[in-house]
Design a protein around this motif. Structure first.
Motif, PDB file in Angstrom:
ATOM      1  N   PRO A 243      43.978  33.594  45.632  1.00  0.00           N
ATOM      2  CA  PRO A 243      44.682  33.029  45.384  1.00  0.00           C
ATOM      3  C   PRO A 243      46.220  34.445  44.541  1.00  0.00           C
ATOM      4  CG  PRO A 243      43.098  31.766  44.576  1.00  0.00           C
ATOM      5  CD  PRO A 243      42.421  33.321  45.752  1.00  0.00           C
ATOM      6  N   LEU A 244      46.981  34.254  44.686  1.00  0.00           N
ATOM      7  CA  LEU A 244      47.908  35.135  44.578  1.00  0.00           C
ATOM      8  C   LEU A 244      47.331  35.706  42.643  1.00  0.00           C
ATOM      9  CD1 LEU A 244      50.244  37.045  44.462  1.00  0.00           C
ATOM     10  CD2 LEU A 244      52.269  34.663  43.806  1.00  0.00           C
ATOM     11  N   SER A 245      47.136  34.303  41.422  1.00  0.00           N
ATOM     12  CA  SER A 245      46.873  34.727  40.715  1.00  0.00           C
ATOM     13  C   SER A 245      46.121  35.877  40.253  1.00  0.00           C
ATOM     14  CB  SER A 245      46.486  33.492  39.194  1.00  0.00           C
ATOM     15  OG  SER A 245      47.992  32.972  39.833  1.00  0.00           O
ATOM     16  N   LEU A 246      44.915  35.743  41.195  1.00  0.00           N
ATOM     17  CA  LEU A 246      43.794  36.540  41.537  1.00  0.00           C
ATOM     18  C   LEU A 246      44.160  38.294  41.459  1.00  0.00           C
ATOM     19  CD1 LEU A 246      40.397  34.707  42.227  1.00  0.00           C
ATOM     20  CD2 LEU A 246      41.239  35.345  39.341  1.00  0.00           C
ATOM     21  N   ALA A 247      45.076  37.990  42.631  1.00  0.00           N
ATOM     22  CA  ALA A 247      45.124  39.579  43.627  1.00  0.00           C
ATOM     23  C   ALA A 247      46.663  40.290  42.782  1.00  0.00           C
ATOM     24  CB  ALA A 247      45.843  39.106  45.096  1.00  0.00           C
ATOM     25  N   THR A 248      47.305  39.437  41.518  1.00  0.00           N
ATOM     26  CA  THR A 248      48.392  40.528  40.448  1.00  0.00           C
ATOM     27  C   THR A 248      48.101  41.607  40.247  1.00  0.00           C
ATOM     28  OG1 THR A 248      49.510  37.986  40.562  1.00  0.00           O
ATOM     29  CG2 THR A 248      50.580  39.463  39.088  1.00  0.00           C
ATOM     30  N   ALA A 249      47.249  41.655  39.775  1.00  0.00           N
ATOM     31  CA  ALA A 249      46.714  42.843  39.095  1.00  0.00           C
ATOM     32  C   ALA A 249      46.374  44.434  39.336  1.00  0.00           C
ATOM     33  CB  ALA A 249      45.749  43.524  38.014  1.00  0.00           C
ATOM     34  N   HIS A 250      45.740  44.019  41.351  1.00  0.00           N
ATOM     35  CA  HIS A 250      45.332  44.787  42.285  1.00  0.00           C
ATOM     36  C   HIS A 250      47.437  45.067  42.231  1.00  0.00           C
ATOM     37  CE1 HIS A 250      41.227  44.794  41.339  1.00  0.00           C
ATOM     38  NE2 HIS A 250      41.451  43.784  41.602  1.00  0.00           N
ATOM     39  N   LEU A 251      48.135  43.991  43.588  1.00  0.00           N
ATOM     40  CA  LEU A 251      48.790  44.115  43.606  1.00  0.00           C
ATOM     41  C   LEU A 251      50.022  45.165  43.135  1.00  0.00           C
ATOM     42  CD1 LEU A 251      49.877  40.741  44.896  1.00  0.00           C
ATOM     43  CD2 LEU A 251      49.016  42.233  46.178  1.00  0.00           C
ATOM     44  N   ASN A 301      53.787  33.716  39.386  1.00  0.00           N
ATOM     45  CA  ASN A 301      53.884  33.891  40.892  1.00  0.00           C
ATOM     46  C   ASN A 301      55.065  33.143  41.720  1.00  0.00           C
ATOM     47  OD1 ASN A 301      50.919  34.374  39.742  1.00  0.00           O
ATOM     48  ND2 ASN A 301      50.408  32.228  40.367  1.00  0.00           N
ATOM     49  N   ALA A 302      55.940  32.470  41.224  1.00  0.00           N
ATOM     50  CA  ALA A 302      56.734  32.058  42.750  1.00  0.00           C
ATOM     51  C   ALA A 302      57.747  33.570  42.411  1.00  0.00           C
ATOM     52  CB  ALA A 302      57.633  30.989  41.669  1.00  0.00           C
ATOM     53  N   GLU A 303      58.049  33.865  41.406  1.00  0.00           N
ATOM     54  CA  GLU A 303      58.472  35.699  41.888  1.00  0.00           C
ATOM     55  C   GLU A 303      58.289  36.357  42.211  1.00  0.00           C
ATOM     56  OE1 GLU A 303      62.155  36.070  40.412  1.00  0.00           O
ATOM     57  OE2 GLU A 303      61.991  33.558  40.013  1.00  0.00           O
ATOM     58  N   ARG A 304      56.747  36.105  42.376  1.00  0.00           N
ATOM     59  CA  ARG A 304      56.352  37.305  43.190  1.00  0.00           C
ATOM     60  C   ARG A 304      56.290  37.100  44.798  1.00  0.00           C
ATOM     61  NH1 ARG A 304      52.914  36.676  38.863  1.00  0.00           N
ATOM     62  NH2 ARG A 304      52.777  38.344  37.231  1.00  0.00           N
ATOM     63  N   MET A 305      56.357  35.758  44.461  1.00  0.00           N
ATOM     64  CA  MET A 305      56.204  35.167  46.326  1.00  0.00           C
ATOM     65  C   MET A 305      57.346  35.349  46.775  1.00  0.00           C
ATOM     66  SD  MET A 305      52.701  34.502  47.373  1.00  0.00           S
ATOM     67  CE  MET A 305      53.460  33.264  48.695  1.00  0.00           C
ATOM     68  N   LYS A 306      58.408  35.110  45.936  1.00  0.00           N
ATOM     69  CA  LYS A 306      59.861  35.547  46.070  1.00  0.00           C
ATOM     70  C   LYS A 306      60.120  37.457  47.668  1.00  0.00           C
ATOM     71  CE  LYS A 306      62.317  32.573  44.274  1.00  0.00           C
ATOM     72  NZ  LYS A 306      63.545  32.926  42.811  1.00  0.00           N
ATOM     73  N   SER A 307      58.866  38.174  46.925  1.00  0.00           N
ATOM     74  CA  SER A 307      58.439  39.556  47.396  1.00  0.00           C
ATOM     75  C   SER A 307      58.282  39.336  48.562  1.00  0.00           C
ATOM     76  CB  SER A 307      58.524  40.178  46.632  1.00  0.00           C
ATOM     77  OG  SER A 307      56.828  40.259  46.249  1.00  0.00           O
ATOM     78  N   PHE A 308      57.448  38.671  48.759  1.00  0.00           N
ATOM     79  CA  PHE A 308      55.784  38.386  50.796  1.00  0.00           C
ATOM     80  C   PHE A 308      57.152  38.972  51.541  1.00  0.00           C
ATOM     81  CE2 PHE A 308      52.774  37.798  47.422  1.00  0.00           C
ATOM     82  CZ  PHE A 308      52.355  38.941  47.023  1.00  0.00           C
ATOM     83  N   ASN A 309      56.969  39.206  52.675  1.00  0.00           N
ATOM     84  CA  ASN A 309      57.041  38.958  54.199  1.00  0.00           C
ATOM     85  C   ASN A 309      57.401  37.273  54.530  1.00  0.00           C
ATOM     86  OD1 ASN A 309      58.589  41.703  53.891  1.00  0.00           O
ATOM     87  ND2 ASN A 309      57.024  42.857  54.755  1.00  0.00           N
TER      88      ASN A 309
END
Length: 309
Positions: A243-251, A301-309
């Protein structure tokens, strides 16, 4: 019904093998302890001790009773503790998503309003967690909504969706799979590590995706901890899905690179609790704290998803 105090007096006499010493420990007179044991024996119609002027020896019935008496007294103490402290302790069971991401923020908000309430959170498989909930040994269970609703005893429970989250593919920076991020068949040629809870999404995956995974033998590794999956992906060519939430810090730190995962449904985090527990103010307030933390996480998360291809 036998007075629980008589069982207590029996346990002390058995343990000390003396009416006199039992009376001292219980702060009673010798005659009061003697009468209590005689009352228990008369009520049950069996002798529990052989008495002489020099010794007290348990009968066979007394030997059989003692281990059960110890268990009964311990259970009574547990009942007393749970009854008195129930308003001062909140017990949770769930999976890594809720605990690693939402729980810290929810605890801070919860403790501001109810600082006297202690909290204990344990991780265990969904079936075991639901059994703990039904047996009233925990107050709230946190897992994927579809997993919770498919569990036994669902009719006796109430459910509340807490949060939705996107799954992303995560791998080390510079991984060759990044050049094939839109080609699922190519991606499945690499080794994968799946968090164990992803198993519960099997029934929700598109049939085509399920067959492709079967043909590729994916995943190579199934680890219950998503953190372990991400750590493996950072130090090797093993890829993972979390899930994106768990990966955020590493991203954000640049330890992993994330991409959208086509065809994988969102993760719907839900809470299960007994129907009558909805009236408990501690439980209700904790669920409100979780929901508030989840709304903030979903916006980020909605904002972060916009940056993914």
């Amino acid at each position: 019904m036998t007075d629980l105090r008589l069982i207590l007096y029996f346990e002390v006499v058995y343990r000390l093998l003396s009416f006199s010493r039992a009376a001292e420990e219980l702060h009673l007179t010798h005659s009061a302890v003697t009468r209590a044991i005689k009352s228990l024996e008369d009520a049950w119609g069996t002798q529990l001790f052989y008495r002489t002027t020099r010794s007290v020896v348990p009968t066979e019935a007394g030997e059989r009773l003692y281990p059960m008496a110890v268990e009964l007294l311990a259970f009574a103490e547990t009942v007393h503790h749970e009854t008195v402290s129930g308003d001062r302790e909140l017990k949770l069971v769930g999976g890594p998503i809720a605990f690693d991401i939402l729980l810290p923020t929810a605890i801070l908000a919860f403790s501001e309003a109810l600082p006297q309430v202690r909290m204990r959170a344990d991780v265990m498989p969904p079936h075991a967690a639901i059994e703990e909930l039904v047996q009233r040994r925990v107050h709230v269970v946190l897992f994927n909504m579809s997993t919770l609703q498919a569990m036994p005893h669902a009719g006796r429970l109430q459910f509340q969706e807490i949060m939705t989250d996107d799954f992303i593919m995560a791998c080390r920076p510079g991984h060759p799979a990044l050049d094939a991020a839109d080609d699922l068949a190519r991606l499945l040629e690499f080794p994968w590590a799946f968090p164990g809870y992803l198993h519960y999404l099997d029934g929700q995956l598109p049939p085509g995706l399920t067959k492709m995974m079967e043909r590729a033998g994916a995943p190579h590794y199934t680890l219950y901890s998503p953190t372990a999956c991400m750590n493996l992906s950072m130090i090797s060519d093993v890829m993972t899905i979390v899930p994106l939430s768990l990966a955020t810090a590493h991203l954000q730190a640049g330890h992993v690179v994330g991409r959208r995962v086509p065809g994988v449904p969102k993760y719907h985090l839900g809470a299960a609790f007994r129907r009558e527990a909805d009236l408990e103010p501690n439980i209700r307030h904790f669920l409100d704290c979780l929901s508030t933390a989840a709304r903030e996480m979903e916006r980020s998360n909605a904002e972060r998803m916009k940056s993914f291809n």
